[in-house]
Design an enzyme around this catalytic site. Structure first.
Site, PDB file in Angstrom:
ATOM      1  N   CYS A 132      40.747 -80.787  -0.432  1.00 13.34           N
ATOM      2  CA  CYS A 132      40.696 -79.878  -1.588  1.00 13.34           C
ATOM      3  C   CYS A 132      40.929 -80.588  -2.919  1.00 13.34           C
ATOM      4  CB  CYS A 132      41.693 -78.739  -1.418  1.00 13.34           C
ATOM      5  SG  CYS A 132      43.332 -79.232  -0.931  1.00 13.34           S
ATOM      6  N   HIS A 259      44.468 -76.056  -7.569  1.00 12.96           N
ATOM      7  CA  HIS A 259      44.757 -77.448  -7.908  1.00 12.96           C
ATOM      8  C   HIS A 259      44.180 -77.744  -9.304  1.00 12.96           C
ATOM      9  CE1 HIS A 259      46.245 -78.103  -3.998  1.00 12.96           C
ATOM     10  NE2 HIS A 259      45.340 -78.917  -3.485  1.00 12.96           N
TER      11      HIS A 259
HETATM   12  C1  2RA Z   1      47.177 -80.620  -0.117  1.00 14.66           C
HETATM   13  N1  2RA Z   1      44.969 -81.547  -0.247  1.00 14.66           N
HETATM   14  O1  2RA Z   1      47.020 -80.117  -1.236  1.00 14.66           O
HETATM   15  C2  2RA Z   1      46.017 -81.131   0.631  1.00 14.66           C
HETATM   16  C3  2RA Z   1      45.568 -80.106   1.616  1.00 14.66           C
HETATM   17  N2  2RA Z   1      44.389 -80.470   2.304  1.00 14.66           N
HETATM   18  O2  2RA Z   1      48.245 -80.707   0.445  1.00 14.66           O
END
Ligand code: 2RA
Length: 353
Positions: A132, A259
């Site tokens: 991600c 994110h």
């Molecule tokens: C996280 N990218 O944010 C990782 C999850 N796949 O922990």
């Protein structure tokens, strides 16, 4: 014929978002006949709603793939490593959201905005969905790379708690509850650490409430985290630039979902803010939010639960030629996971027309 779809890991954090996407985005779900839901034996028998129909969750077993054409896997790496080949050996095209196959040269790593054509290049019957953190910036970086030729990428991530799954979300809320109401907390070294529940039970290596944690993933060689190496390796593979220079620092922040990334990107050709903005505004899945004088920029709180990738704070670097500074936000459970998986699966489903 309408293909049959299996959603494996239907009850997890990403699986739950997947069912929401399949229900609310007919463009990504109308192609399927049956949608079968699969999870661990612990969750078997649960009834979940998808596309307005109640479906009983089945336990993961070889026979659940009988008659299935496409399977989306949202399960831990070791479960995918074992079960994706079992499904593929029964003729199923697997779209896998784990880290088990992403760097396998015989498995394409696909972001439809960047390399949709790779979907057909799947000798193992497996297509991988990126991590991600990488995925949250790919729609933006793909568009800029096509126009200007990307050469270097320096990234700091601001990753949400739900990247660590349902346990990450629960932990953040528990910690926030533990520190709420005390207006002195966060003023003395170690006081937050004392106030939150036992860290041995946390998916994070330090308190996340009232804090930022410069760590995500597992420890790799020379002090790098697995997450930082994924940003490097996966960006190179998706964009098709094997020698792309990448350096990442991955940080967890007290955000539930979405994110963010601060990006310093250097290009082969001359780039201007106006030109980049035009390129990004023309990218169908990108939304430009960039008017700081009016307090317009992307923030997780303003974009969570939505599908596009948002970009703002577009600046020309003052001391670096052909270089842009950008701030990107994307919902890590949607475009960062379930949505991209559903988009890849839709490309495969279109082959059945
Ligand atoms: C996280 N990218 O944010 C990782 C999850 N796949 O922990």
């Amino acid at each position: 014929r309408k293909p049959t779809l299996a959603v494996v890991g239907a009850t997890g954090a990403v699986g739950t978002v997947m069912l929401d996407i399949l229900t609310n985005r007919p463009d990504l779900s109308a192609a399927y006949g049956e949608i079968r839901l699969v999870a661990s034996p612990r969750s078997a028998g649960k009834v979940l709603s998808v596309r307005g129909e109640d479906v009983v969750v089945q336990a993961l077993a070889p026979e659940v793939f009988d008659g299935v054409d496409i399977a989306m896997f949202d399960v831990p790496d070791e479960v995918s490593a074992e079960w994706a080949p079992i499904a593929a050996s029964r003729g199923v095209v697997v779209v896998d959201n784990s880290g088990a196959f992403r760097m396998d040269p015989d498995v394409p790593l696909v972001v439809p905005e960047c390399n949709a054509e790779q979907v057909r290049n799947r000798p193992k019957g497996i297509i991988a969905n990126p991590n991600c953190t990488t995925l949250s910036m790919m729609a933006v970086m793909g568009a800029l790379h096509r126009e200007y030729g990307l050469r270097e990428l320096v990234v700091a991530s601001y990753q949400a708690a739900s990247g660590a799954g349902a346990a990450g979300i629960t932990r953040l809320y528990d910690e926030l509850q533990a520190v709420a109401g005390d207006r002195s907390i966060g003023t003395v070294a170690g006081d937050v650490r004392k106030a939150v529940p036992d860290l041995a039970d946390s998916p994070f290596p330090a308190p996340l409430a009232l804090n930022v944690v410069p760590w995500a993933g597992s420890l790799k060689e020379d002090g790098w985290s697995s997450e930082e190496l994924k940003v490097r390796n996966e960006s190179r593979k998706i964009l098709g630039i094997p020698d792309l220079k990448v350096s990442a620092t991955c940080v967890r922040v007290p955000v539930v979902t979405t994110h963010s990334l601060a990006i310093h990107a250097t290009f082969e050709r001359e780039v201007t803010v106006e030109g980049a903005r035009e390129v990004l505004e023309a990218a169908p899945t990108v939304v430009v939010l960039d008017d700081p004088a009016s307090r317009v920029f992307p923030t997780p709180a303003d974009v969570v639960g939505t599908d596009p990738t948002y970009v703002g704070r577009i600046r020309q670097a003052l001391d670096f030629p052909n270089t842009l500074e950008l701030f990107v936000c994307g919902d890590n459970l949607r475009k960062g996971a379930a949505l991209n998986t559903a988009e890849i699966a839709a490309l495969v489903a279109a082959e059945f027309n």
